[in-house]
Write a protein that holds these residues in place. Structure first.
Motif: not given
Length: 472
Positions: A300-309
């Motif tokens: 969850f956290a890594p993909w939030v960070g990658a996709l919501i800049p």
């Protein structure tokens, strides 16, 4: 003496609770600090020190809040500069904790302020090393994250890290226990072990970066080779850890449980991201139009960070029932503090009100095989996209299927057809659903997700129809 590793799988992060004779030290705490306080209170102990190994980039630490709640000082290594009250320790400083001590070992390279803490037992024997991001099991900290703050390039930082490892760590006894800050899954290294506790001796034998005959030039080459770009939120998290932040309890308390009408009004009035964190199968069956899926039970956290800049992006949540606070907390752990609220009652409330909702069509790998076979008979081509990471694709992929990694899917938008039907797959179905949600939000409704992803595709005859490409 008690040492407790508090490992958080979604961040692949290890925090540490150390207790001796009623005195407690916390190393690299998570943002939610009450569990540390509760544990100390249960043991009739007092938190005496809060040790930070460096300015973390992959999560927001709990040091500021824990200091406010306990009065314990925040300890950083040499060269650290903070905008809150902290104690900047010198190399070799010793902190007494009950019958034991913790010695500061300045080990720059991952960052310039990076330190390890060497625990000596009551007899003064070296017992354990809390190695932060300097030394992992199987790897060392990547030297490219602090380039901006250090005003050095990654090769220069890698050279500094080489010296730190060989003068401060590799000369420790083989039986010294290693407690790292991260394990497999963290973006702070590239070859981390799934194990979370090891020894210096084991690392000398198996860690490529600790080879006894390794030259500095070889080290720099191997440590910097193959580094993927860091997630965009990393420098923003490091800044929060350096400057301070809001208490996460306040963020959770301020989030509003919106009824359907208010939720819709806020979504339309403010430039929000509607983030749906349910399971991908539930999202596929029905979701609020233009909402983005990133499931809370995946990475969850890594993909939030990658996709919501932008970590300040206003967010509205749709969560599984009972997991609203958890979702807000998980976002705040990586610096996303602007969660306005969540849909009260979850997606069913939206659906039961008769409001418009969207779905994602999915097929099984077996169904895709049949579609491919029929198309081949008609001498037609089935359009498939692979959204796995580059290294996964390079290792093995379906022939003639392009690589469009989820990490930078916005760079590939022109490759997706506007009218023709196409299929998306990842390794297991989680990332392809994220990709599907992003594409649908941008007007691509002619997509179909492959349930089970490449793992399921490999079991079908597609590999005999299209072929499977293996890298040598």
């Amino acid at each position: 003496m008690k040492i407790k590793q508090i490992y958080t799988g979604c961040l692949a992060q290890g925090a540490y609770y150390i207790e001796s004779k009623g005195e407690v030290a916390i190393i690299d705490p998570l943002r939610e600090v009450q569990p540390y306080i509760d544990k100390a209170n249960k043991n009739n102990a007092k938190i005496k020190y809060i040790f930070e190994t460096h300015f973390h980039a992959d999560f927001v630490s709990g040091h500021v809040t824990l200091a406010e709640k306990t009065g314990a000082p925040i300890i950083y290594g040499p060269t650290a500069e903070t905008k809150f009250k902290s104690h900047i320790a010198a190399d070799g400083d010793v902190f007494k904790l009950g019958e034991i001590t913790l010695t500061v070992l300045h080990t720059p390279g991952h960052t310039l302020e990076s330190v390890c803490y060497l625990l000596k037992d009551k007899d003064g024997k070296d017992y354990a090393l809390f190695s932060g991001d300097t030394l992992f099991l199987g790897d060392v900290g990547r030297p490219d994250l602090a380039q901006k703050f250090a005003n050095l390039n990654k090769e220069q930082l890698a050279g500094i890290l080489y010296d730190s490892l060989r003068t401060k760590i590799m000369n420790l006894a083989d039986d010294v226990i290693v407690y790292p800050a991260h394990g497999a899954g963290s973006a702070c290294g590239k070859n981390l072990s799934t194990e979370t506790v090891g020894t210096i001796g084991e690392q000398k034998r198996v860690n490529y970066a600790l080879r006894a005959d390794m030259t500095k030039e070889e080290f720099i080459q191997e440590v910097t080779d193959g580094l993927l770009p860091p997630p965009l939120y990393f420098p923003l998290n490091a800044q929060l850890n350096r400057e301070g932040y809001e208490n996460v309890e306040d963020i959770i308390r301020d989030a509003i449980a919106y009824d359907v009408n208010t939720f819709e009004m806020v979504a339309n009035k403010i430039d929000t991201v509607i983030l749906d964190v349910r399971h991908q199968d539930e999202y596929a069956k029905g979701h609020v139009p233009r909402s983005i899926f990133i499931g809370i039970d995946g990475d969850f956290a890594p993909w939030v960070g990658a996709l919501i800049p932008d970590i300040k992006q206003p967010i509205l949540l749709i969560t599984p029932l009972g997991r609203e606070e958890e979702s807000i907390l998980r976002l705040a752990r990586v610096g996303y503090d602007n969660t306005l609220g969540y849909l009260k009652g979850g997606f069913d409330t939206w659906k039961n009100e008769g409001l418009e909702y969207d779905t994602v069509n999915s097929v099984s790998a077996v169904m895709l095989e049949e579609i491919v076979e029929e198309a081949k008979e008609e001498k037609e081509k089935v359009i498939i996209f692979d959204v796995r990471k580059d290294y996964e694709y390079e290792k093995e992929h379906i022939e003639d299927v392009p690589s469009t990694p989820l990490d930078n899917i916005n760079d590939h938008l022109a490759e997706f057809p506007k009218e023709e039907e196409f299929y998306l797959h990842c390794a297991g179905g989680y990332r392809s659903m994220i990709a599907a949600s992003i594409l649908k939000a941008r007007g691509y409704h002619n997509l179909i997700n492959v349930a089970g992803g490449y793992s399921a595709i490999k079991k079908t005859a597609i590999k005999t129809i299209y072929g499977i490409h293996h890298s040598l």
